[in-house]
Design a protein around this motif. Sequence first.
Motif, PDB file in Angstrom:
ATOM      1  N   PHE A 149      39.040  68.096  30.785  1.00 39.67           N
ATOM      2  CA  PHE A 149      40.204  68.583  30.050  1.00 39.67           C
ATOM      3  C   PHE A 149      40.101  68.076  28.615  1.00 39.67           C
ATOM      4  CE2 PHE A 149      44.380  69.628  28.780  1.00 39.67           C
ATOM      5  CZ  PHE A 149      44.905  70.506  29.715  1.00 39.67           C
ATOM      6  N   ASN A 150      39.480  68.882  27.766  1.00 40.44           N
ATOM      7  CA  ASN A 150      39.252  68.510  26.373  1.00 40.44           C
ATOM      8  C   ASN A 150      40.236  69.240  25.470  1.00 40.44           C
ATOM      9  OD1 ASN A 150      37.011  66.938  27.174  1.00 40.44           O
ATOM     10  ND2 ASN A 150      35.698  68.747  27.137  1.00 40.44           N
ATOM     11  N   ILE A 151      40.713  68.543  24.458  1.00 37.80           N
ATOM     12  CA  ILE A 151      41.738  69.086  23.566  1.00 37.80           C
ATOM     13  C   ILE A 151      41.244  68.984  22.125  1.00 37.80           C
ATOM     14  CG2 ILE A 151      44.113  68.812  22.743  1.00 37.80           C
ATOM     15  CD1 ILE A 151      44.771  67.539  25.457  1.00 37.80           C
ATOM     16  N   LEU A 152      41.465  70.046  21.361  1.00 35.89           N
ATOM     17  CA  LEU A 152      41.066  70.062  19.952  1.00 35.89           C
ATOM     18  C   LEU A 152      42.290  70.226  19.065  1.00 35.89           C
ATOM     19  CD1 LEU A 152      38.017  71.757  18.332  1.00 35.89           C
ATOM     20  CD2 LEU A 152      40.261  72.100  17.314  1.00 35.89           C
ATOM     21  N   PHE A 153      42.369  69.409  18.020  1.00 34.12           N
ATOM     22  CA  PHE A 153      43.408  69.521  17.005  1.00 34.12           C
ATOM     23  C   PHE A 153      42.773  69.919  15.682  1.00 34.12           C
ATOM     24  CE2 PHE A 153      45.294  66.635  20.066  1.00 34.12           C
ATOM     25  CZ  PHE A 153      46.605  67.092  20.143  1.00 34.12           C
ATOM     26  N   HIS A 160      48.994  59.494  21.401  1.00 34.87           N
ATOM     27  CA  HIS A 160      49.829  59.885  22.542  1.00 34.87           C
ATOM     28  C   HIS A 160      49.027  60.771  23.495  1.00 34.87           C
ATOM     29  CE1 HIS A 160      53.779  58.213  21.910  1.00 34.87           C
ATOM     30  NE2 HIS A 160      53.830  58.644  20.665  1.00 34.87           N
ATOM     31  N   PHE A 161      48.289  61.727  22.959  1.00 35.22           N
ATOM     32  CA  PHE A 161      47.489  62.615  23.805  1.00 35.22           C
ATOM     33  C   PHE A 161      46.359  61.853  24.486  1.00 35.22           C
ATOM     34  CE2 PHE A 161      49.689  66.184  21.926  1.00 35.22           C
ATOM     35  CZ  PHE A 161      49.593  67.176  22.883  1.00 35.22           C
ATOM     36  N   GLN A 162      45.723  60.942  23.774  1.00 36.16           N
ATOM     37  CA  GLN A 162      44.664  60.139  24.390  1.00 36.16           C
ATOM     38  C   GLN A 162      45.211  59.321  25.555  1.00 36.16           C
ATOM     39  OE1 GLN A 162      43.459  58.148  20.764  1.00 36.16           O
ATOM     40  NE2 GLN A 162      41.503  59.242  20.705  1.00 36.16           N
ATOM     41  N   ASN A 163      46.368  58.706  25.346  1.00 30.87           N
ATOM     42  CA  ASN A 163      46.972  57.904  26.410  1.00 30.87           C
ATOM     43  C   ASN A 163      47.405  58.769  27.590  1.00 30.87           C
ATOM     44  OD1 ASN A 163      46.659  55.527  24.955  1.00 30.87           O
ATOM     45  ND2 ASN A 163      48.673  55.675  23.997  1.00 30.87           N
ATOM     46  N   THR A 164      47.842  59.989  27.297  1.00 31.32           N
ATOM     47  CA  THR A 164      48.275  60.887  28.362  1.00 31.32           C
ATOM     48  C   THR A 164      47.115  61.279  29.261  1.00 31.32           C
ATOM     49  OG1 THR A 164      50.090  61.761  27.022  1.00 31.32           O
ATOM     50  CG2 THR A 164      49.347  63.117  28.864  1.00 31.32           C
ATOM     51  N   LEU A 165      45.959  61.578  28.664  1.00 29.66           N
ATOM     52  CA  LEU A 165      44.782  61.909  29.480  1.00 29.66           C
ATOM     53  C   LEU A 165      44.427  60.753  30.410  1.00 29.66           C
ATOM     54  CD1 LEU A 165      42.433  63.734  26.914  1.00 29.66           C
ATOM     55  CD2 LEU A 165      43.814  64.763  28.726  1.00 29.66           C
ATOM     56  N   LYS A 166      44.512  59.534  29.895  1.00 33.84           N
ATOM     57  CA  LYS A 166      44.218  58.361  30.724  1.00 33.84           C
ATOM     58  C   LYS A 166      45.267  58.197  31.824  1.00 33.84           C
ATOM     59  CE  LYS A 166      41.919  55.831  26.987  1.00 33.84           C
ATOM     60  NZ  LYS A 166      42.005  54.651  26.077  1.00 33.84           N
ATOM     61  N   GLU A 167      46.534  58.362  31.445  1.00 35.15           N
ATOM     62  CA  GLU A 167      47.625  58.201  32.413  1.00 35.15           C
ATOM     63  C   GLU A 167      47.505  59.188  33.562  1.00 35.15           C
ATOM     64  OE1 GLU A 167      52.388  59.185  32.588  1.00 35.15           O
ATOM     65  OE2 GLU A 167      51.516  58.613  30.666  1.00 35.15           O
ATOM     66  N   LEU A 168      47.087  60.408  33.244  1.00 34.46           N
ATOM     67  CA  LEU A 168      46.952  61.446  34.264  1.00 34.46           C
ATOM     68  C   LEU A 168      45.615  61.360  35.000  1.00 34.46           C
ATOM     69  CD1 LEU A 168      48.484  64.500  32.356  1.00 34.46           C
ATOM     70  CD2 LEU A 168      49.546  63.159  34.187  1.00 34.46           C
ATOM     71  N   GLY A 169      44.764  60.437  34.584  1.00 34.45           N
ATOM     72  CA  GLY A 169      43.470  60.276  35.228  1.00 34.45           C
ATOM     73  C   GLY A 169      42.539  61.447  35.006  1.00 34.45           C
ATOM     74  N   LEU A 170      42.670  62.101  33.844  1.00 35.50           N
ATOM     75  CA  LEU A 170      41.861  63.281  33.559  1.00 35.50           C
ATOM     76  C   LEU A 170      40.582  62.910  32.817  1.00 35.50           C
ATOM     77  CD1 LEU A 170      44.618  65.820  32.443  1.00 35.50           C
ATOM     78  CD2 LEU A 170      43.481  65.658  34.659  1.00 35.50           C
ATOM     79  N   ASN A 171      39.522  63.565  33.159  1.00 33.51           N
ATOM     80  CA  ASN A 171      38.262  63.423  32.453  1.00 33.51           C
ATOM     81  C   ASN A 171      38.314  64.335  31.239  1.00 33.51           C
ATOM     82  OD1 ASN A 171      35.569  63.149  31.657  1.00 33.51           O
ATOM     83  ND2 ASN A 171      34.889  64.759  33.063  1.00 33.51           N
ATOM     84  N   PHE A 227      40.856  61.456  11.627  1.00 34.60           N
ATOM     85  CA  PHE A 227      39.457  61.840  11.825  1.00 34.60           C
ATOM     86  C   PHE A 227      38.689  60.713  12.509  1.00 34.60           C
ATOM     87  CE2 PHE A 227      35.120  62.859  10.300  1.00 34.60           C
ATOM     88  CZ  PHE A 227      35.085  64.233  10.476  1.00 34.60           C
ATOM     89  N   HIS A 228      39.150  59.474  12.304  1.00 31.93           N
ATOM     90  CA  HIS A 228      38.463  58.304  12.838  1.00 31.93           C
ATOM     91  C   HIS A 228      39.181  57.698  14.040  1.00 31.93           C
ATOM     92  CE1 HIS A 228      35.811  58.488   9.354  1.00 31.93           C
ATOM     93  NE2 HIS A 228      36.903  58.735   8.649  1.00 31.93           N
ATOM     94  N   VAL A 229      40.146  58.428  14.568  1.00 34.72           N
ATOM     95  CA  VAL A 229      40.868  58.006  15.769  1.00 34.72           C
ATOM     96  C   VAL A 229      40.526  58.892  16.963  1.00 34.72           C
ATOM     97  CG1 VAL A 229      43.181  57.728  16.770  1.00 34.72           C
ATOM     98  CG2 VAL A 229      42.739  56.991  14.423  1.00 34.72           C
ATOM     99  N   VAL A 230      40.222  60.163  16.696  1.00 39.27           N
ATOM    100  CA  VAL A 230      39.866  61.085  17.775  1.00 39.27           C
ATOM    101  C   VAL A 230      38.575  60.636  18.445  1.00 39.27           C
ATOM    102  CG1 VAL A 230      41.039  63.064  16.723  1.00 39.27           C
ATOM    103  CG2 VAL A 230      38.643  62.605  16.144  1.00 39.27           C
TER     104      VAL A 230
END
Length: 331
Positions: free
Chosen positions: A8-12, A24-35, A50-53
Amino acid sequence: MQKQDEAFNILFTSVGRRVALIRHFQNTLKELGLNGKIVGVDVSHTAPAFHVVDKAYQICRIDDQAYIPTLVELCKKERITLLFPLIDTDLLILSESRQRFAAVGTTAVVSDPDIMQIACNKYKTHNFFVAHDVDTPKVFTIEDIRPQEITYPVFIKPQDGSASIGIFKVNNQTELLFFKDYVKKPILQEFLQGREITLDILFDFNGVVRCVVPRMRIEVRAGEVSKAVIIDNRHVMEEGWRVGSLLQGCRGCINVQCFLTDDNKVKFIEINPRFGGGVPLSISAGADFPKWIIEIARGNDPGDIRDAFKKNMYMLRYDDAIFLDGLPSNE
């Protein structure tokens, strides 16, 4: 519908300074256990987010003919599930290109082109509100009025502006004569006394309103809210739900701006079909837009989330920095 075992990859797009939202989105992927990973693009490699994604790409400007083909190719390469725009200049072109992204398996979480046309033009926004009997301040063109007939103060702003850039309070004819040549494509708007409120509105992928969160601006810095609070005002909430139900063709999180006047009228002024700069406050208050959008994309309905947030939650922003070594000294 997203398959459970797929990445489940997301692009902004145009990630800029949107560090809090990205995290928030990074933490959500971890919380949901998504790869999955968060991919960001920007025209500048010095954009903080640019240096956080998890993976970043420096790409061409939005007005370059290669912009959409480049994004589509990136979505295909990185197996992007969801794509989100973060600035106004992206909105229409991404909306018109939704099918090109869908062809490579990416859902562009953007509203329909008709919504973008209304939102990106202050006249069309005003006319939309008037046509649907939504209270809104009067708007004038410079050509339609005589300076000596204006009741001051008024706001002057660009017809297609965003992020509060180029908005000025005009107190007299002398100031008007100056600002009408300073502001590009200027319009005049009735001056309002009251509290400025942003409504974060979540739509599911069928265009149904699911949650409305009112946050009152306390302080704005460089066009973006720096201090705000979630308010408990049923009148504002009801009007927000009504406006949301009128906006046919919206998807994901948008924000609508209004004034709560001193005589308790709610007057709407803007529609921004994207995540607002202050949306981390709504998320921190419990309106977990990242989680809800991801779950909806996976086919998991979040249920009744109308009141799934806390009132009187404050956001007090402060400066932070990302320190890097080895970047080129110029763009």
